[in-house]
Design an enzyme around this catalytic site. Structure first.
Site, short mmCIF file in Angstrom:
data_model
loop_
_atom_site.label_atom_id
_atom_site.label_comp_id
_atom_site.label_asym_id
_atom_site.label_seq_id
_atom_site.Cartn_x
_atom_site.Cartn_y
_atom_site.Cartn_z
N PHE A 11 -8.26 4.05 2.29
CA PHE A 11 -7.00 3.35 2.08
C PHE A 11 -6.15 4.14 1.09
CE2 PHE A 11 -9.48 0.03 4.03
CZ PHE A 11 -8.57 -0.47 4.97
N HIS B 282 3.79 3.71 6.21
CA HIS B 282 2.88 4.32 5.22
C HIS B 282 1.92 5.31 5.89
CE1 HIS B 282 2.52 4.06 1.00
NE2 HIS B 282 1.56 3.17 0.87
N TYR C 3 -2.75 -0.66 10.82
CA TYR C 3 -1.81 0.16 10.05
C TYR C 3 -1.26 1.34 10.82
CZ TYR C 3 -3.87 -2.41 6.17
OH TYR C 3 -4.30 -3.41 5.33
N ASN D 225 -4.33 3.76 -1.66
CA ASN D 225 -4.40 3.77 -3.12
C ASN D 225 -5.68 4.36 -3.69
OD1 ASN D 225 -1.96 2.52 -2.81
ND2 ASN D 225 -2.59 0.55 -3.62
#
Length: 190
Positions: A63, A22, A17, A65
Site C-alpha cells: 500500500f 493514486h 484501487y 503509505n
C-alpha cells in the site's frame, strides 16, 4: 548504464484501487512490462520483473503509505544505492498529463514518497511525477486520489502513462537529464 537501474512505481495493490488516480505509478509499470513482454511476479513486499537491458521494475504490494519498505528491500536485494532508484508516482500539483522528472527533492506532501524518503534516510533519488490535477473544490485530497478516473479523462490518463513509460526508458538508456529535456515539457507544446 547512465540512468536508474531500479524503477519503483507506486500505487495500491488490489482491484479496488486499480483504476484510481493514486495508481498512476502502477499503470506505468504495467505499460513498461507489457511493452517489454514480461510479467510481474509477486515477491511478498513487491511484484517485480526485469526488463530487457537489465532495468529492474517493481510495484510495492505494501500500500502507498508503506512504499519505503519495498524500496529498501529492493535496494538491498539488488545491491543498489538510492542513486540507482527512480520512483514513479501521481502528483496533484501538476495538471493532468504533465510529467516532472527530477533527481531529488522533497516529498511535496506525497505520503508514498515521504515513506520512501523515511525508510531510505535520504531524498537523493530520482522521481517521476505524473500529473493527475488538483482535487475538485470541496473534495478531500485523500478521497480524490482514491477516486476512480472519470471516463472522460481515461484517454488522457492513458496517454500520460505511455509517455511516462517512454520517459523511464529514456532515463534508463540515456540518463535523467536527457529524459528531462524531452518529457518535462508541456505535451501540448511538443
Amino acid at each position: 548504464m547512465p540512468g536508474p537501474r531500479l524503477v519503483l512505481c507506486l500505487g495500491n495493490p488490489g482491484p479496488a484501487y486499480s483504476l484510481t488516480w493514486h495508481n498512476a505509478g502502477f499503470w506505468t509499470a504495467d505499460v513498461l512490462a507489457a511493452e517489454a513482454g514480461v510479467s510481474m511476479k509477486n515477491a511478498g513486499l513487491f511484484a517485480a520483473a526485469r526488463l530487457p537491458g537489465g532495468l529492474e521494475l517493481a510495484k510495492p504490494m505494501t500500500f502507498m503509505n508503506e512504499s519505503g519498505r519495498a524500496a529498501a528491500a529492493l535496494l538491498r536485494i539488488h545491491d543498489l544505492t538510492p542513486d540507482d532508484l527512480l520512483v514513479v508516482c501521481d502528483e496533484t500539483s501538476l495538471p493532468l498529463g504533465r510529467l516532472r522528472l527530477r533527481k531529488g527533492g522533497s516529498a511535496g506532501g506525497h505520503k508514498g514518497l515521504s515513506n520512501v524518503i523515511s525508510c531510505l534516510g535520504t531524498d537523493s533519488f530520482a522521481r517521476l511525477r505524473l500529473g493527475i490535477g488538483q482535487a475538485p473544490e470541496g473534495v478531500d485530497l485523500a478521497d480524490y486520489v482514491l477516486s476512480k478516473v472519470p471516463r472522460s479523462q481515461e484517454e488522457e490518463a492513458s496517454l500520460m502513462t505511455h509517455r511516462a513509460a517512454d520517459c523511464v526508458m529514456k532515463a534508463f538508456d540515456e540518463g535523467i537529464e536527457a529524459a528531462q529535456d524531452i518529457f518535462n515539457r508541456d505535451p501540448s507544446q511538443a
